[in-house]
Structures are given as C-alpha cells and as structure tokens.
Design a protein around this motif. Structure first.
Motif, short mmCIF file in Angstrom:
data_model
loop_
_atom_site.label_atom_id
_atom_site.label_comp_id
_atom_site.label_asym_id
_atom_site.label_seq_id
_atom_site.Cartn_x
_atom_site.Cartn_y
_atom_site.Cartn_z
N ASP A 63 -44.00 -8.88 -1.43
CA ASP A 63 -42.74 -8.18 -1.64
C ASP A 63 -41.66 -8.93 -0.86
O ASP A 63 -41.63 -8.91 0.37
CB ASP A 63 -42.85 -6.73 -1.15
CG ASP A 63 -41.71 -5.86 -1.66
OD1 ASP A 63 -40.59 -6.37 -1.76
OD2 ASP A 63 -41.95 -4.67 -1.93
N CYS A 76 -34.25 -7.74 -7.32
CA CYS A 76 -35.08 -6.53 -7.33
C CYS A 76 -35.08 -5.81 -8.67
O CYS A 76 -35.86 -4.87 -8.85
CB CYS A 76 -34.63 -5.59 -6.22
SG CYS A 76 -34.75 -6.32 -4.57
N LEU A 120 -33.34 -3.57 -10.07
CA LEU A 120 -33.33 -2.13 -9.83
C LEU A 120 -32.21 -1.44 -10.59
O LEU A 120 -31.05 -1.84 -10.49
CB LEU A 120 -33.17 -1.87 -8.33
CG LEU A 120 -33.30 -0.42 -7.86
CD1 LEU A 120 -34.72 0.08 -8.07
CD2 LEU A 120 -32.93 -0.30 -6.39
N ALA A 124 -39.12 -11.89 -6.07
CA ALA A 124 -38.88 -10.50 -6.44
C ALA A 124 -39.21 -9.59 -5.27
O ALA A 124 -40.06 -9.90 -4.43
CB ALA A 124 -39.73 -10.11 -7.65
N SER A 126 -38.94 -5.08 -3.87
CA SER A 126 -38.82 -3.67 -4.23
C SER A 126 -37.45 -3.09 -3.92
O SER A 126 -37.04 -2.11 -4.52
CB SER A 126 -39.87 -2.84 -3.47
OG SER A 126 -41.17 -3.12 -3.90
N ASP A 127 -36.79 -3.62 -2.89
CA ASP A 127 -35.57 -3.03 -2.34
C ASP A 127 -35.92 -1.67 -1.74
O ASP A 127 -36.93 -1.52 -1.10
CB ASP A 127 -34.47 -2.95 -3.40
CG ASP A 127 -33.08 -2.91 -2.78
OD1 ASP A 127 -32.91 -3.36 -1.65
OD2 ASP A 127 -32.15 -2.43 -3.44
N GLY A 171 -39.13 3.76 -7.34
CA GLY A 171 -39.91 2.82 -6.55
C GLY A 171 -41.29 3.38 -6.25
O GLY A 171 -41.45 4.57 -6.00
N MET A 208 -45.88 -4.08 -6.27
CA MET A 208 -45.23 -5.26 -6.83
C MET A 208 -45.73 -5.59 -8.23
O MET A 208 -45.10 -6.37 -8.95
CB MET A 208 -45.40 -6.45 -5.89
CG MET A 208 -44.53 -6.36 -4.64
SD MET A 208 -42.76 -6.17 -5.00
CE MET A 208 -42.39 -7.76 -5.74
N ASP A 260 -45.81 -3.16 -10.46
CA ASP A 260 -44.77 -2.43 -11.15
C ASP A 260 -43.45 -3.21 -11.15
O ASP A 260 -42.72 -3.22 -12.14
CB ASP A 260 -44.54 -1.07 -10.48
CG ASP A 260 -45.65 -0.08 -10.78
OD1 ASP A 260 -46.53 -0.39 -11.61
OD2 ASP A 260 -45.65 1.02 -10.18
N ARG A 261 -43.15 -3.86 -10.03
CA ARG A 261 -41.89 -4.61 -9.94
C ARG A 261 -41.91 -5.82 -10.86
O ARG A 261 -40.90 -6.14 -11.49
CB ARG A 261 -41.64 -5.03 -8.50
CG ARG A 261 -40.28 -5.60 -8.23
CD ARG A 261 -39.15 -4.66 -8.59
NE ARG A 261 -39.36 -3.31 -8.12
CZ ARG A 261 -38.42 -2.38 -8.07
NH1 ARG A 261 -37.20 -2.66 -8.44
NH2 ARG A 261 -38.71 -1.16 -7.66
N LEU A 314 -39.22 -6.45 -13.75
CA LEU A 314 -38.46 -7.70 -13.84
C LEU A 314 -38.67 -8.35 -15.21
O LEU A 314 -37.72 -8.85 -15.82
CB LEU A 314 -38.89 -8.65 -12.73
CG LEU A 314 -38.19 -10.01 -12.71
CD1 LEU A 314 -36.69 -9.86 -12.49
CD2 LEU A 314 -38.79 -10.90 -11.61
N ALA A 334 -43.34 -12.34 -8.07
CA ALA A 334 -43.79 -11.20 -7.26
C ALA A 334 -45.01 -11.54 -6.41
O ALA A 334 -45.56 -10.65 -5.74
CB ALA A 334 -44.13 -10.02 -8.18
#
Length: 355
Positions: A20, A235, A237, A257, A259-260, A270, A274, A276-277, A281, A300
């Motif tokens: 992350d 991120c 987001l 990448a 999560s923020d 959230g 990662m 999921d991130r 993305l 990621a």
C-alpha cells in the motif's frame, strides 16, 4: 451467461505480495461503530472535519491503526507507506500510536511519513513536532499543498527539504492542487529533488494536476518528474481524477497505488485490501486486456515494493519464493477482477494467516 468458476475449479496461483503506497491509518475508524460523515465542499473543509473527528475518537490511535493494519495484512499487504498526522496540537502522539501498532504485526513493514495535514507554516510549532517525530518512529518527511494550503510554495518547500537534508530523510508530499499552478509546483519539487541529489527518493501523492490532459505544460512536467525519478502515488478514490497510465508510462513516470483514507472522516469507503484497490484502479482507468489488469496489480504490489526499497517485494515470485501470496485464480488478471481473499500470506517462509 457462463457460470463463474468455483474455487475448486481454479488452480492455486502465486502472486507478489501487495504494498500500500499511500494510507492514513491514524485517521481510521476501523473496528468501531458506524461513523456518519459531515459534508465538505473543498479540501479545507475536509481537513477541518478531520480535525474535529480525530479529537472526538474514544479509541486511541494504536487500537484503531492496529485493527486496520491487521485487516490489511490478512488481505495480503506486507508493506505500506503510512502518512501520519503531526502538528502543534497532536505533537508526535499519532506517530507513536501507529508505530506501536505496526510493531505488534510481524511480517508487515510500515514506513511512516510525518505528515503536516493541518499546515506547516500556517501552524507554528508543527515543524518542530515533525523533527521530533523523526526520533519517535517516523521515517520520511511529508508535505501538504505548498500553494493551495500553505500559500507559500518556496517557504513550505524550504522547510521540508531543509528538514529532510538535516536528518538525511526522503520526502513524500501531498499535492491536491490542480491546473497549471499544480503543475508548476510539481516542477519545482522536481527541480529541488534533482538539486538535492534525491533522484528516486521523493514521492508526490495524488498529483491531480498530472491527470488533466488539457494543460499545455503537462508533457514538460511529466518529463521533469521522470528525470527526477519522482514516484506518483494514486488512489483512484471516489470522484478524484486518475492519471492516464499509458501517458505516464510513455514519459517514464513511475506510479504506485494506495488506499488513502480508510473509513475515516474523509470517506466511508475503503477496505484496507490492495486487491480491492487494484480492482478499482483497473476499473477507473478502463482496463480491459490482461496486460492492463496485470499493470493494476503491479502498481499495487511490486511497484510499491520498489518505491519503499524492499527488494523481496519488488520482483516476480514463484511457487517456491519465501515471500508470496497464494490465491484460487487462473491468473493475475482474473485475480484483479474477482478479488478473492488470499489462501496464504507468506513472508520469509511463515504463513501469516495460519500463524
């Protein structure tokens, strides 16, 4: 429509550990009751809401950060760049709390950025607190919108580059400002990065100005970023702009990448995962091909390992690698789309899920 393959029908695949590249564990409400968020029209209101929320938490930073970091590790994250608030009001308490939480989680590497969320020049005493935090568990010097928040580009950069010079640290700077002004700030950061001999040792988080293809100086700015070896953390987001990954690659800009914020005052969204991130993305950037989906996973995972300087998290893995993730998926591309939980999270030969 064809049925989705069951877990038993998929072979077990290995993948690099997740990293992350940009997270705020001191702000999270993870593991606590539902928290309703206040509306915010701009960045300053978001920061003001965050100040009020942090003051109102009944659980300490260590408890909340530990809950989130534990979930991230279970999801396959083995390293992270954590931005932790330091200010005249908070002192170094948040840094101490996140560092204490990280030390309770073997196998998880946490780099802490001393982050002046509430202002630096505009919040007297914060620079001294940031210096103290570097003795209390912080690893890097952070910054926050030298123009839009601080109103003094050179004064802010003088302060944070000066502190980094004095303590031999790298920098990771939040920059939300857009437009040509945002690009000008990025070019000045790039100039100072080269002048201070920090090639590859400076990161800019968000860098929304780099996401606007209509700006005349975008190409020149991307070249300056690449020449300085600056990392860009994105991120993907909510409504935030995302960069054109193909364009940044053509200019040689390195991207990671993150999560923020995770379930904090800024956003109810959230998961700490990662995977999921990477999925988000890929979705936000219109990924279709396996190569595009694999790129999202790389940003990621191994790209973050390279940014953090962790060799074991920076390259490909095999079924015999001592550090690896194992999933039920036919490929990395399918992994990004389906987002299964890892079957095994292994670092240095130890299965962190089983242990």
């Amino acid at each position: 429509m064809a049925e989705k393959p069951t877990e038993n029908s998929l072979r077990r695949s290995v993948a690099p550990a997740l990293v992350d590249g940009h997270i705020h564990p001191d702000k999270t409400s993870w593991g606590g009751p539902w928290m309703s968020r206040r509306p915010a029209a701009d960045l300053r209101q978001l920061i003001d809401n965050d100040r009020v929320t942090q003051a109102g938490y009944t659980r300490g930073v260590e408890e909340r950060a530990y809950a989130l970091l534990s979930e991230a590790r279970r999801s396959g994250t083995l390293a992270m760049r954590a931005h932790v608030d330091v200010s005249s009001e908070l002192g170094i308490a948040n840094v101490e709390g996140v560092r204490a939480a990280a030390e309770r989680l073997p196998g998880l590497t946490v780099q802490i950025v001393a982050f002046p969320q509430f202002g630096l020049l505009t919040n007297p005493g914060t620079l001294e607190a940031m210096a103290a935090s570097l003795d209390a568990g912080a690893d890097l010097v952070g910054g926050i919108d030298p123009g839009g928040i601080e109103g003094d580009l050179h004064g802010h950069l003088d302060a944070i580059f000066g502190l980094a010079d004095a303590r031999g640290r790298d920098l990771d700077i939040h920059l939300h400002d857009g437009g040509e002004d945002g690009l000008a700030q990025i070019r000045e950061i790039a100039r100072r990065t080269v002048a201070s001999g920090r090639h590859g040792r400076v990161t800019i988080g968000h860098a929304f100005a780099l996401c606007d293809p209509s700006l005349p100086s975008l190409g020149a700015t991307l070249d300056a970023v690449a020449d300085a070896g600056i990392w860009i953390a994105t991120c993907a987001l909510g409504p935030d702009p995302v960069p054109d990954l193909d364009l940044l690659e053509r200019h040689g800009v390195r991207v990671v990448a993150g999560s923020d914020g995770v379930r904090d005052s800024w956003s109810p969204f959230g998961t700490g995962s990662m995977i999921d991130r990477a999925h988000l993305l890929a979705y936000r950037t219109g990924a279709i091909t396996d190569a595009e989906l694999e790129r999202a996973y790389r940003l990621a995972s191994t790209a973050g390992g390279e940014m953090l300087g962790i060799e074991e998290l920076s390259g490909p893995v095999t079924e015999s690698s001592p550090t690896r993730l194992e999933f039920s998926a036919e490929s990395i591309a399918q992994l990004v789309v389906d987002r299964p939980a890892p079957l095994r999270v292994i670092r240095d030969g130890v299965d962190l899920i089983a242990s």
